[in-house]
Write a protein that holds these residues in place. Structure first.
Motif, short mmCIF file in Angstrom:
data_model
loop_
_atom_site.label_atom_id
_atom_site.label_comp_id
_atom_site.label_asym_id
_atom_site.label_seq_id
_atom_site.Cartn_x
_atom_site.Cartn_y
_atom_site.Cartn_z
N VAL A 98 -60.70 38.46 -4.00
CA VAL A 98 -59.86 38.48 -5.21
C VAL A 98 -59.97 39.81 -5.95
O VAL A 98 -58.96 40.42 -6.31
CB VAL A 98 -60.25 37.31 -6.15
N ASN A 99 -61.19 40.29 -6.16
CA ASN A 99 -61.40 41.45 -7.05
C ASN A 99 -61.65 42.77 -6.34
O ASN A 99 -61.50 43.83 -6.95
CB ASN A 99 -62.57 41.17 -8.00
N GLU A 100 -62.07 42.73 -5.08
CA GLU A 100 -62.37 43.96 -4.33
C GLU A 100 -61.66 43.90 -2.97
O GLU A 100 -62.32 43.80 -1.92
CB GLU A 100 -63.88 44.10 -4.12
N PRO A 101 -60.33 44.00 -2.95
CA PRO A 101 -59.62 43.81 -1.68
C PRO A 101 -59.97 44.86 -0.62
O PRO A 101 -59.96 44.56 0.57
CB PRO A 101 -58.14 43.90 -2.06
N LYS A 102 -60.32 46.08 -1.01
CA LYS A 102 -60.68 47.11 -0.04
C LYS A 102 -62.00 46.76 0.66
O LYS A 102 -62.12 46.93 1.88
CB LYS A 102 -60.81 48.49 -0.71
N SER A 103 -62.96 46.27 -0.09
CA SER A 103 -64.25 45.87 0.50
C SER A 103 -64.05 44.68 1.44
O SER A 103 -64.63 44.63 2.52
CB SER A 103 -65.24 45.48 -0.59
N PHE A 104 -63.21 43.75 1.01
CA PHE A 104 -62.93 42.58 1.85
C PHE A 104 -62.22 43.03 3.13
O PHE A 104 -62.53 42.55 4.22
CB PHE A 104 -62.07 41.58 1.08
N GLN A 105 -61.30 43.97 3.00
CA GLN A 105 -60.58 44.48 4.17
C GLN A 105 -61.56 45.14 5.15
O GLN A 105 -61.41 44.99 6.36
CB GLN A 105 -59.50 45.47 3.75
N ALA A 106 -62.55 45.83 4.62
CA ALA A 106 -63.54 46.47 5.49
C ALA A 106 -64.30 45.42 6.31
O ALA A 106 -64.55 45.63 7.50
CB ALA A 106 -64.51 47.30 4.65
N LEU A 107 -64.64 44.31 5.69
CA LEU A 107 -65.32 43.23 6.43
C LEU A 107 -64.41 42.64 7.49
O LEU A 107 -64.83 42.39 8.62
CB LEU A 107 -65.77 42.13 5.46
N VAL A 108 -63.14 42.45 7.14
CA VAL A 108 -62.18 41.90 8.10
C VAL A 108 -62.01 42.86 9.27
O VAL A 108 -62.00 42.44 10.44
CB VAL A 108 -60.82 41.61 7.42
N GLU A 109 -61.89 44.16 8.99
CA GLU A 109 -61.73 45.15 10.06
C GLU A 109 -62.97 45.16 10.96
O GLU A 109 -62.85 45.32 12.18
CB GLU A 109 -61.50 46.55 9.46
N ARG A 110 -64.12 44.99 10.37
CA ARG A 110 -65.36 44.95 11.16
C ARG A 110 -65.34 43.77 12.13
O ARG A 110 -65.71 43.91 13.30
CB ARG A 110 -66.54 44.86 10.20
N VAL A 111 -64.90 42.62 11.64
CA VAL A 111 -64.83 41.44 12.49
C VAL A 111 -63.78 41.64 13.58
O VAL A 111 -64.01 41.31 14.75
CB VAL A 111 -64.52 40.18 11.65
N LYS A 112 -62.63 42.21 13.21
CA LYS A 112 -61.58 42.44 14.19
C LYS A 112 -62.07 43.39 15.29
O LYS A 112 -61.80 43.18 16.47
CB LYS A 112 -60.34 43.03 13.51
#
Length: 132
Positions: A98-112
């Protein structure tokens, strides 16, 4: 014979204090107030546990929404994070989504990347460091 007025009044005042704000006779009639207070305490006990379930459900919905924005499902994200030994709980993941979409995206990219779906993209910071 002894008078029991004091103890009776103390218990009555306790019940009426808990019944403060109730509607109708539930706030000023002893028998009804006692019943409503007991039921209210039962609801409070039950809902303290229900609140934990509701919050977990909300966190999962937020994580799922954030994950799907980046093209991955909730279950795949959580499984990937667990396999990659990323120890972030659902509350923190929902907060990031919700509040840190760039950090969340980094986690998603890591999983991908770990799943072999797509190579990790360089960030502008890494590009700047590579050129310097």
């Amino acid at each position: 014979r002894t008078c029991s007025t004091t103890t009776t009044m103390v218990s009555r005042e306790k019940i009426f204090a808990l019944a403060k704000g109730f509607r109708g006779r539930a706030k000023n009639c002893m028998r009804i107030a006692r019943q409503r207070v007991e039921k209210g305490l039962q609801y409070a006990y039950r809902d303290r546990r229900q609140k934990k379930r509701d919050m977990r459900s909300l966190w999962i919905q937020r994580i799922n929404a954030g994950a799907r924005l980046h093209g991955i499902k909730y279950g795949q994200l959580m499984h990937g994070l667990k396999q990659d030994n990323v120890d972030v709980n659902r509350m923190m993941l929902a907060e990031l989504a919700v509040n840190e979409p760039k950090s969340f995206q980094a986690l998603v990219e890591r999983v991908k990347h770990m799943r072999g779906e797509e190579p990790p993209q360089k960030t502008s910071l890494e590009d700047a460091q590579g050129q310097a």
